[in-house]
Design a protein around this motif. Structure first.
Motif, PDB file in Angstrom:
ATOM      1  N   ARG A   1       3.943  16.892   2.171  1.00  0.00           N
ATOM      2  CA  ARG A   1       3.258  16.219   1.065  1.00  0.00           C
ATOM      3  C   ARG A   1       2.379  14.554   1.556  1.00  0.00           C
ATOM      4  NH1 ARG A   1       7.718  14.517  -2.708  1.00  0.00           N
ATOM      5  NH2 ARG A   1       9.181  13.869  -0.251  1.00  0.00           N
ATOM      6  N   ASN A   2       2.393  14.038   2.517  1.00  0.00           N
ATOM      7  CA  ASN A   2       1.278  12.638   2.726  1.00  0.00           C
ATOM      8  C   ASN A   2       1.105  13.316   3.326  1.00  0.00           C
ATOM      9  OD1 ASN A   2       1.399  10.588   3.231  1.00  0.00           O
ATOM     10  ND2 ASN A   2       2.747   9.757   4.340  1.00  0.00           N
ATOM     11  N   ARG A   3      -0.580  13.801   3.235  1.00  0.00           N
ATOM     12  CA  ARG A   3      -1.671  14.306   4.255  1.00  0.00           C
ATOM     13  C   ARG A   3      -2.320  13.400   4.479  1.00  0.00           C
ATOM     14  NH1 ARG A   3      -5.381  15.502   6.176  1.00  0.00           N
ATOM     15  NH2 ARG A   3      -7.423  16.340   4.631  1.00  0.00           N
TER      16      ARG A   3
ATOM     17  N   GLY B   1       1.263   2.169   8.970  1.00  0.00           N
ATOM     18  CA  GLY B   1       1.156   1.476   9.180  1.00  0.00           C
ATOM     19  C   GLY B   1       1.954   0.379   8.887  1.00  0.00           C
ATOM     20  N   LEU B   2       3.757   1.465   9.712  1.00  0.00           N
ATOM     21  CA  LEU B   2       4.361   0.280   9.525  1.00  0.00           C
ATOM     22  C   LEU B   2       5.228   0.122  10.614  1.00  0.00           C
ATOM     23  CD1 LEU B   2       7.183   2.416   6.988  1.00  0.00           C
ATOM     24  CD2 LEU B   2       6.522   0.724   7.029  1.00  0.00           C
ATOM     25  N   ALA B   3       4.057   1.096  11.929  1.00  0.00           N
ATOM     26  CA  ALA B   3       4.593   0.779  13.155  1.00  0.00           C
ATOM     27  C   ALA B   3       4.106  -0.548  13.557  1.00  0.00           C
ATOM     28  CB  ALA B   3       3.776   1.977  14.397  1.00  0.00           C
TER      29      ALA B   3
ATOM     30  N   LYS C   1       5.518   9.903  10.280  1.00  0.00           N
ATOM     31  CA  LYS C   1       5.411  10.962   8.878  1.00  0.00           C
ATOM     32  C   LYS C   1       7.428  11.399   7.913  1.00  0.00           C
ATOM     33  CE  LYS C   1       1.038  10.782   8.280  1.00  0.00           C
ATOM     34  NZ  LYS C   1      -0.700  11.921   7.898  1.00  0.00           N
ATOM     35  N   ALA C   2       7.262  10.922   7.078  1.00  0.00           N
ATOM     36  CA  ALA C   2       8.658  11.676   7.040  1.00  0.00           C
ATOM     37  C   ALA C   2       8.701  12.791   5.726  1.00  0.00           C
ATOM     38  CB  ALA C   2       9.583  10.377   4.991  1.00  0.00           C
ATOM     39  N   ASN C   3       7.485  12.727   5.035  1.00  0.00           N
ATOM     40  CA  ASN C   3       7.222  14.383   4.483  1.00  0.00           C
ATOM     41  C   ASN C   3       5.153  14.558   4.299  1.00  0.00           C
ATOM     42  OD1 ASN C   3       7.382  16.436   3.142  1.00  0.00           O
ATOM     43  ND2 ASN C   3       8.386  15.927   1.690  1.00  0.00           N
TER      44      ASN C   3
ATOM     45  N   GLY D   1      -3.093   9.316   5.487  1.00  0.00           N
ATOM     46  CA  GLY D   1      -2.274   8.311   6.121  1.00  0.00           C
ATOM     47  C   GLY D   1      -2.398   8.432   7.480  1.00  0.00           C
ATOM     48  N   THR D   2      -1.715   7.292   8.278  1.00  0.00           N
ATOM     49  CA  THR D   2      -2.287   7.477   9.349  1.00  0.00           C
ATOM     50  C   THR D   2      -0.621   7.594  10.387  1.00  0.00           C
ATOM     51  OG1 THR D   2      -2.075   5.786  10.309  1.00  0.00           O
ATOM     52  CG2 THR D   2      -4.327   6.725   9.226  1.00  0.00           C
ATOM     53  N   GLY D   3       0.754   6.839   9.874  1.00  0.00           N
ATOM     54  CA  GLY D   3       1.545   7.339   9.503  1.00  0.00           C
ATOM     55  C   GLY D   3       1.315   5.675  10.895  1.00  0.00           C
TER      56      GLY D   3
ATOM     57  N   ALA E   1       9.749  -3.831  -3.326  1.00  0.00           N
ATOM     58  CA  ALA E   1      10.206  -2.779  -3.412  1.00  0.00           C
ATOM     59  C   ALA E   1       9.811  -1.857  -4.713  1.00  0.00           C
ATOM     60  CB  ALA E   1      12.245  -3.511  -3.837  1.00  0.00           C
ATOM     61  N   ASP E   2       9.961  -0.552  -4.381  1.00  0.00           N
ATOM     62  CA  ASP E   2       9.361   0.146  -5.263  1.00  0.00           C
ATOM     63  C   ASP E   2      10.211   1.079  -6.055  1.00  0.00           C
ATOM     64  OD1 ASP E   2       9.455   2.954  -4.210  1.00  0.00           O
ATOM     65  OD2 ASP E   2       8.343   1.309  -2.376  1.00  0.00           O
ATOM     66  N   THR E   3      10.239   1.706  -6.753  1.00  0.00           N
ATOM     67  CA  THR E   3      11.412   2.772  -6.759  1.00  0.00           C
ATOM     68  C   THR E   3      10.595   4.129  -7.384  1.00  0.00           C
ATOM     69  OG1 THR E   3       9.401   2.618  -9.882  1.00  0.00           O
ATOM     70  CG2 THR E   3      11.109   0.804 -10.242  1.00  0.00           C
TER      71      THR E   3
ATOM     72  N   HIS F   1       0.984  -1.303  -0.190  1.00  0.00           N
ATOM     73  CA  HIS F   1       0.363   0.025  -0.225  1.00  0.00           C
ATOM     74  C   HIS F   1       0.455   1.555   0.263  1.00  0.00           C
ATOM     75  CE1 HIS F   1      -2.555   2.716   1.849  1.00  0.00           C
ATOM     76  NE2 HIS F   1      -3.230   2.517   0.725  1.00  0.00           N
ATOM     77  N   ASN F   2       1.717   1.369   0.905  1.00  0.00           N
ATOM     78  CA  ASN F   2       3.146   2.093   0.558  1.00  0.00           C
ATOM     79  C   ASN F   2       3.678   2.454  -0.374  1.00  0.00           C
ATOM     80  OD1 ASN F   2       2.378   3.138   3.758  1.00  0.00           O
ATOM     81  ND2 ASN F   2       4.097   2.194   4.443  1.00  0.00           N
ATOM     82  N   ALA F   3       4.241   1.428  -0.894  1.00  0.00           N
ATOM     83  CA  ALA F   3       4.650   1.530  -2.146  1.00  0.00           C
ATOM     84  C   ALA F   3       4.225   1.736  -3.310  1.00  0.00           C
ATOM     85  CB  ALA F   3       5.181  -0.429  -3.049  1.00  0.00           C
ATOM     86  N   ILE F   4       2.723   2.161  -3.212  1.00  0.00           N
ATOM     87  CA  ILE F   4       1.645   2.140  -4.495  1.00  0.00           C
ATOM     88  C   ILE F   4       1.564   3.780  -4.331  1.00  0.00           C
ATOM     89  CG2 ILE F   4      -0.444   2.461  -4.697  1.00  0.00           C
ATOM     90  CD1 ILE F   4      -0.819  -0.327  -4.383  1.00  0.00           C
ATOM     91  N   LYS F   5       1.315   3.911  -2.411  1.00  0.00           N
ATOM     92  CA  LYS F   5       1.108   5.555  -3.094  1.00  0.00           C
ATOM     93  C   LYS F   5       2.173   6.376  -2.633  1.00  0.00           C
ATOM     94  CE  LYS F   5       0.647   6.619   1.829  1.00  0.00           C
ATOM     95  NZ  LYS F   5      -0.399   5.853   3.060  1.00  0.00           N
ATOM     96  N   PHE F   6       3.386   6.160  -2.395  1.00  0.00           N
ATOM     97  CA  PHE F   6       4.609   6.745  -2.776  1.00  0.00           C
ATOM     98  C   PHE F   6       5.923   6.660  -3.946  1.00  0.00           C
ATOM     99  CE2 PHE F   6       4.443   6.627   1.570  1.00  0.00           C
ATOM    100  CZ  PHE F   6       3.938   7.897   1.832  1.00  0.00           C
TER     101      PHE F   6
HETATM  102  P1  ADP Z   1       1.607   6.316   6.324  1.00  0.00           P
HETATM  103  O1  ADP Z   1       0.412   6.089   7.250  1.00  0.00           O
HETATM  104  O2  ADP Z   1       1.896   7.343   6.958  1.00  0.00           O
HETATM  105  O3  ADP Z   1       1.999   5.668   4.931  1.00  0.00           O
HETATM  106  P2  ADP Z   1       3.728   4.593   7.717  1.00  0.00           P
HETATM  107  O4  ADP Z   1       3.504   4.290   8.774  1.00  0.00           O
HETATM  108  O5  ADP Z   1       2.911   2.807   6.802  1.00  0.00           O
HETATM  109  O6  ADP Z   1       1.838   5.516   7.303  1.00  0.00           O
HETATM  110  O7  ADP Z   1       4.706   5.318   7.011  1.00  0.00           O
HETATM  111  C1  ADP Z   1       5.104   6.346   7.373  1.00  0.00           C
HETATM  112  C2  ADP Z   1       6.374   6.778   6.801  1.00  0.00           C
HETATM  113  O8  ADP Z   1       6.693   6.225   6.001  1.00  0.00           O
HETATM  114  C3  ADP Z   1       5.603   7.678   5.546  1.00  0.00           C
HETATM  115  O9  ADP Z   1       4.645   9.011   5.672  1.00  0.00           O
HETATM  116  C4  ADP Z   1       6.708   7.627   5.106  1.00  0.00           C
HETATM  117  O10 ADP Z   1       6.224   9.368   4.432  1.00  0.00           O
HETATM  118  C5  ADP Z   1       7.382   6.602   4.149  1.00  0.00           C
HETATM  119  N1  ADP Z   1       7.365   5.924   3.409  1.00  0.00           N
HETATM  120  C6  ADP Z   1       6.454   4.681   3.785  1.00  0.00           C
HETATM  121  N2  ADP Z   1       6.679   3.412   2.571  1.00  0.00           N
HETATM  122  C7  ADP Z   1       7.626   4.195   1.950  1.00  0.00           C
HETATM  123  C8  ADP Z   1       7.678   4.155   0.552  1.00  0.00           C
HETATM  124  N3  ADP Z   1       7.687   2.918   0.054  1.00  0.00           N
HETATM  125  N4  ADP Z   1       8.116   4.810  -0.124  1.00  0.00           N
HETATM  126  C9  ADP Z   1       8.591   6.386   0.198  1.00  0.00           C
HETATM  127  N5  ADP Z   1       8.258   6.518   1.804  1.00  0.00           N
HETATM  128  C10 ADP Z   1       7.897   5.592   2.437  1.00  0.00           C
END
Ligand code: ADP
Length: 425
Positions: free
Chosen positions: A382-384, A390-392, A377-379, A386-388, A357-359, A329-334
């Protein structure tokens, strides 16, 4: 001239007088011819004289011998007491060395009388510094030295929490001024509260993050509803667009609440994993299947690399699938349109390594360290969406499986998320 050691002159004098009286009595008996002088008598008298002398000397020396005996028994007792004291001291030292609390005993002049090994760790003291005799040189922390001074002056227990720059630990100290017969001594006890403070910060951040995440969609909803009320309802096309926005915001709120609940459940350990041998390729395909449409809509290619016949993993398959879905889901988003996402599984030592892996946009090294934290959230600008979270959530699930999760990424080139799951034996 020094007197004969152990010789009691008073006792000797008494014995001597007694002996003189006896001799005088004998002389008087001879003089008055009550007894007659002959060789036997002289011999008897001489023996008597020697006996009396011996007895009087022994009589004079008796208390000294008794004192000597007493001294000897006192010395034995002292030796035993010293041994008991040494044993007790070593037991105390051992006990103090087991304590995670730092303990220092300080006298009225600020000299360290006793300290335990935990102090060395809490204050990052070198073995040389640990030998310092004054408290100021020992802990090199003016706030804690001040704490000792105040406790000593006020004669009441003082408390202070402060950071120790050398060890980067946050310590809570209590200074107890001791009472009779140890008055003038102060006992300082240090507790490492770094973890507690860290947890407190996390809790505070969590509350502020949740409030922030809730406020953003709620504010949008409020604005959209107000716009509809103030006329947009009359224009069907605008009203329908606004309703679309409202739906998006409600979806975001629903996602946030369900992810929060999921995270709370995982973190509270009410998270029984139903682990059974699962085929990695099957789980992987299932996850990809769920996001196929979304990838198509975003214009990215989703490919699978998985050798058939890979060893099975010991996993809770739906949870494992959830990790893959979060990553894809993240890979598609970014990843911008035209990009490629490769989802793979391969054999590692005792584990299967899954990867996505994504490009896409890539992640800076600083952000790579933090993206697994809750709400990070890294940015964010730009990333309105998403909850931040998913990865946790993904990290929690992987670690519950005794696996590891990580990321390799280069900004502008792409990212590769990977995690391991143990093979079923
Ligand atoms: P979110 O709901 O914001 O995606 P995540 O915990 O899944 O929350 O991801 C945290 C942050 O990690 C994202 O906001 C994004 O900045 C960064 N991130 C996650 N996956 C990717 C990716 N594939 N490419 C670039 N940045 C990513």
């Amino acid at each position: 001239m020094g007197a004969l050691p152990g010789f009691n002159p008073r006792r000797f004098f008494i014995a001597f007088i007694f002996q003189a009286v006896m001799l005088a009595a004998a002389y008087s008996l001879i003089r008055h011819n009550i007894i007659r002088i002959d060789v036997t008598l002289i011999l008897a008298l001489f023996i008597l004289l020697v006996a009396i002398l011996t007895v009087s000397v022994a009589f004079a020396l008796k208390p000294a011998a008794e004192r000597m005996r007493k001294i000897e028994s006192l010395e034995t007792k002292l030796g035993e007491d010293r041994e008991i004291l040494a044993r007790q001291e070593s037991q105390w030292q051992k006990l103090l060395s087991y304590l995670r609390l730092g303990v220092v005993l300080v006298d009225g002049n600020g000299n360290v009388l006793l300290s335990n090994p935990a102090m060395q760790r809490l204050f990052a003291l070198s073995p040389e510094e640990a030998k310092a005799s004054s408290l100021a040189h020992f802990i090199r922390h003016y706030q804690f030295v001040e704490l000792w001074r105040t406790a000593r002056r006020e004669k009441i227990t003082q408390t202070l929490s402060a950071e120790v720059p050398q060890s980067k630990r946050f310590l809570r100290a209590e200074a107890y001024p001791l009472r009779e017969p140890l008055q003038d001594l102060t006992l300082l006890v240090f507790e490492d509260v770094t973890e507690l403070r860290h947890l407190e910060t996390i809790r505070r951040d969590f509350v502020s993050n949740v409030s922030h995440e809730l406020r953003t969609p709620l504010t949008s909803l409020k604005v959209l509803i107000e716009s509809l009320r103030s006329g947009a309802l009359e224009e069907p096309a605008t009203a329908s667009r606004f309703l679309g926005h409202i739906e998006t915001e409600v979806d975001a709120l629903t996602e946030l609440v369900s992810e929060l609940l999921e995270l709370a459940r995982i973190e509270s350990q009410q998270f029984p994993l139903q682990r059974s041998p699962s085929d990695p390729c099957a789980v992987l395909k299932q996850g990809v299947e769920r996001l196929h449409l979304q990838a198509e809509r975003a214009g990215v290619t989703l490919t699978i690399e998985c050798e058939e016949g890979l060893a099975h993993v010991l996993a809770d398959a739906p949870r494992l699938e959830q990790v893959l879905v979060n990553l894809i889901h993240n890979a598609i988003k970014f990843t911008p349109s035209g990009g490629v996402i490769t989802v793979a599984a391969k054999q590692g030592p005792g584990v299967i390594e899954f990867s996505v892996a994504d490009t896409g946009a890539g992640i800076s090294p600083d952000n790579q360290q933090r993206i697994f934290e809750r709400f990070y959230k890294a940015n964010p600008a730009r990333n309105r969406v998403g909850t931040g979270l998913g990865l946790a959530i993904a990290k929690h699930i992987v670690e519950a499986h005794e696996g590891n999760i990580g990321v390799e990424s280069k900004e502008g080139v792409g990212s590769r998320f990977f995690f391991t799951i143990p093979i079923a034996r």
